[in-house]
Scaffold this motif. Structure first.
Motif, mmCIF file in Angstrom:
data_model
loop_
_atom_site.group_PDB
_atom_site.id
_atom_site.type_symbol
_atom_site.label_atom_id
_atom_site.label_comp_id
_atom_site.label_asym_id
_atom_site.label_seq_id
_atom_site.Cartn_x
_atom_site.Cartn_y
_atom_site.Cartn_z
ATOM 1 N N PRO A 19 -7.289 15.371 -15.414
ATOM 2 C CA PRO A 19 -7.069 14.739 -14.139
ATOM 3 C C PRO A 19 -6.761 15.701 -13.027
ATOM 4 N N ALA A 20 -6.827 17.217 -13.172
ATOM 5 C CA ALA A 20 -6.334 18.032 -12.306
ATOM 6 C C ALA A 20 -7.463 17.911 -10.904
ATOM 7 N N THR A 21 -8.648 17.400 -11.230
ATOM 8 C CA THR A 21 -9.634 17.520 -10.309
ATOM 9 C C THR A 21 -9.530 15.976 -9.396
ATOM 10 N N LYS A 22 -8.690 14.965 -9.589
ATOM 11 C CA LYS A 22 -8.887 13.689 -9.355
ATOM 12 C C LYS A 22 -8.865 13.711 -7.553
ATOM 13 N N ALA A 23 -7.618 14.455 -7.190
ATOM 14 C CA ALA A 23 -7.377 14.438 -5.650
ATOM 15 C C ALA A 23 -7.721 16.047 -5.220
ATOM 16 N N SER A 24 -7.888 16.782 -6.196
ATOM 17 C CA SER A 24 -8.266 18.304 -5.474
ATOM 18 C C SER A 24 -9.277 18.843 -6.268
ATOM 19 N N ALA A 25 -9.756 19.834 -5.190
ATOM 20 C CA ALA A 25 -11.118 20.576 -5.704
ATOM 21 C C ALA A 25 -11.048 21.357 -7.008
ATOM 22 N N LYS A 26 -12.068 21.469 -7.668
ATOM 23 C CA LYS A 26 -12.175 22.413 -8.947
ATOM 24 C C LYS A 26 -11.928 23.950 -8.379
ATOM 25 N N GLY A 57 -17.463 17.707 -0.555
ATOM 26 C CA GLY A 57 -17.441 16.194 -0.925
ATOM 27 C C GLY A 57 -16.039 15.853 -0.962
ATOM 28 N N ARG A 58 -15.918 14.477 -1.309
ATOM 29 C CA ARG A 58 -14.611 13.841 -1.538
ATOM 30 C C ARG A 58 -13.440 14.993 -1.939
ATOM 31 N N SER A 59 -12.374 14.939 -1.731
ATOM 32 C CA SER A 59 -11.209 15.645 -2.143
ATOM 33 C C SER A 59 -11.385 17.108 -2.099
ATOM 34 N N LYS A 60 -12.383 17.464 -1.341
ATOM 35 C CA LYS A 60 -12.702 19.185 -1.050
ATOM 36 C C LYS A 60 -12.035 19.559 0.355
ATOM 37 N N ASN A 61 -11.202 18.972 0.957
ATOM 38 C CA ASN A 61 -10.539 19.417 2.493
ATOM 39 C C ASN A 61 -9.838 20.670 2.251
ATOM 40 N N SER A 62 -9.186 21.007 0.969
ATOM 41 C CA SER A 62 -8.378 22.186 0.878
ATOM 42 C C SER A 62 -9.302 23.521 0.942
ATOM 43 N N ILE A 63 -10.785 23.229 0.636
ATOM 44 C CA ILE A 63 -11.469 24.419 0.926
ATOM 45 C C ILE A 63 -11.508 24.828 2.297
#
Ligand code: UTP
Length: 298
Positions: A19-26, A57-63
């Motif tokens: 689940p680590a990548t559910k809401a954040s980027a790998k 893509g989705r959940s990648k804003n932190s990048i």
């Protein structure tokens, strides 16, 4: 013959890391204290890239945030006199490097992600780095090694590595005509062949130097298994038209898209990290003595 533009496809779903990548980027998973994508960006810059194109893509804003200026954080660190940390934050992106972010609306495969970069790349040769393939190039970063080959031969170059025969089904596999040391002209490329039909055990890994012609060929590529557009299929069409080289880079690769590869990378990088290497080595050594002791007891 300069490679000014580097593409980072970071829009995959990262299902192996749920689940680590559910809401954040790998790609934001840290290896000790730096996210995977920062290693990839440093490698591209070391090979001369000036324009970094992220396919997100989705959940990648932190990048995006990671490579943006963090005014509040910087002001806070300055106020607290934490100059070393301030430097660490400011060095993430050197001056003169531009970032472009393009959204891949649906994760339709690596080929499709690369195609999304077309408007930003235009008609130049460019590089592609998959951040989850972390490569410790030892003397020279992997992409810098590949760039030397590109300068000499003027053709596309793909990073390759020998893998155990039992693992061919996890990679694109190439058949090559040897051209030089560590170098072969690709005759055939097959996506994830089972060991009994694989043309070799030479696997394609996450670094590519490609001509812009690849975009037209991706466009013509049909959706393959799982509805995805495979980059391998477009490369297969490219080798019918021009030389593409497979280069066996010098260094170690860690598949950080898998849990085991990610853990191995953390161990190896921690053992070289100036801040934690000593303490970590002591911990591992004590741990290994404890294992030997418990082994004797059994
Ligand atoms: P992977 O095969 O590792 O897929 O993609 P993934 O979705 O990231 O991870 P798993 O297999 O579900 O765990 C290889 C690279 O291609 C990018 C990924 O971000 C990764 O860097 N990719 C893949 C895209 O950018 N878009 C896609 O549609 C697919």
């Amino acid at each position: 013959m300069r490679l000014r533009k580097a593409v980072f496809p970071v829009a995959g779903l990262g299902t192996r890391f749920l689940p680590a990548t559910k809401a954040s980027a790998k790609e934001m998973l840290p290896i000790v204290d730096k996210p995977l994508i920062q290693y990839a960006v440093a490698e591209a810059i070391s090979a001369g890239a000036q324009e970094l194109i992220f396919i997100t893509g989705r959940s990648k804003n932190s990048i995006m945030d990671h490579f943006d200026k963090a005014y509040e954080l910087e002001a806070e660190l300055e106020q607290r006199g934490k100059s070393k940390l301030l430097e660490t934050v400011q060095e993430i992106l050197p001056p003169g490097i531009t970032c472009i972010f393009i959204r891949q609306a649906e994760a339709l495969g690596l080929g499709h992600a690369v195609l999304c970069a077309w408007p930003a790349v235009g008609d130049e040769d460019f590089s592609v780095i998959l951040a989850d393939d972390l490569i410790d190039g030892k003397l020279h970063p992997c992409l810098a090694q590949m760039q030397r080959v590109y300068q000499e031969y003027g053709s596309g170059v793909i990073a390759a590595q020998r893998v155990p025969e039992s693992e061919t089904g996890a990679y694109g596999i190439v058949e090559v005509n040897p051209v030089g040391s560590r170098l072969g002209e690709i005759q055939r490329i097959v996506e994830k062949p089972k060991p009994d039909v694989a043309p070799s055990n030479l696997a394609v890994v996450g670094r590519y130097i490609l001509p812009s012609r690849i975009f037209k060929l991706i466009e013509r590529t049909a959706h393959g298994a799982g509805g995805e557009i495979q980059l391998t299929d477009a490369i297969s069409a490219l080798i019918q038209e021009q030389t593409v080289l497979a280069y066996e880079f010098e260094g170690d690769r860690y598949d950080c898209g898998s849990k085991l590869g990610y853990l191995k990378a953390n161990v190896e990088y921690a053992l070289k990290h100036p801040e934690v290497a000593e303490g970590f080595r002591e911990y591992l050594s004590a741990r290994s003595s404890a294992w030997s002791e418990s082994g004797k007891d059994q």
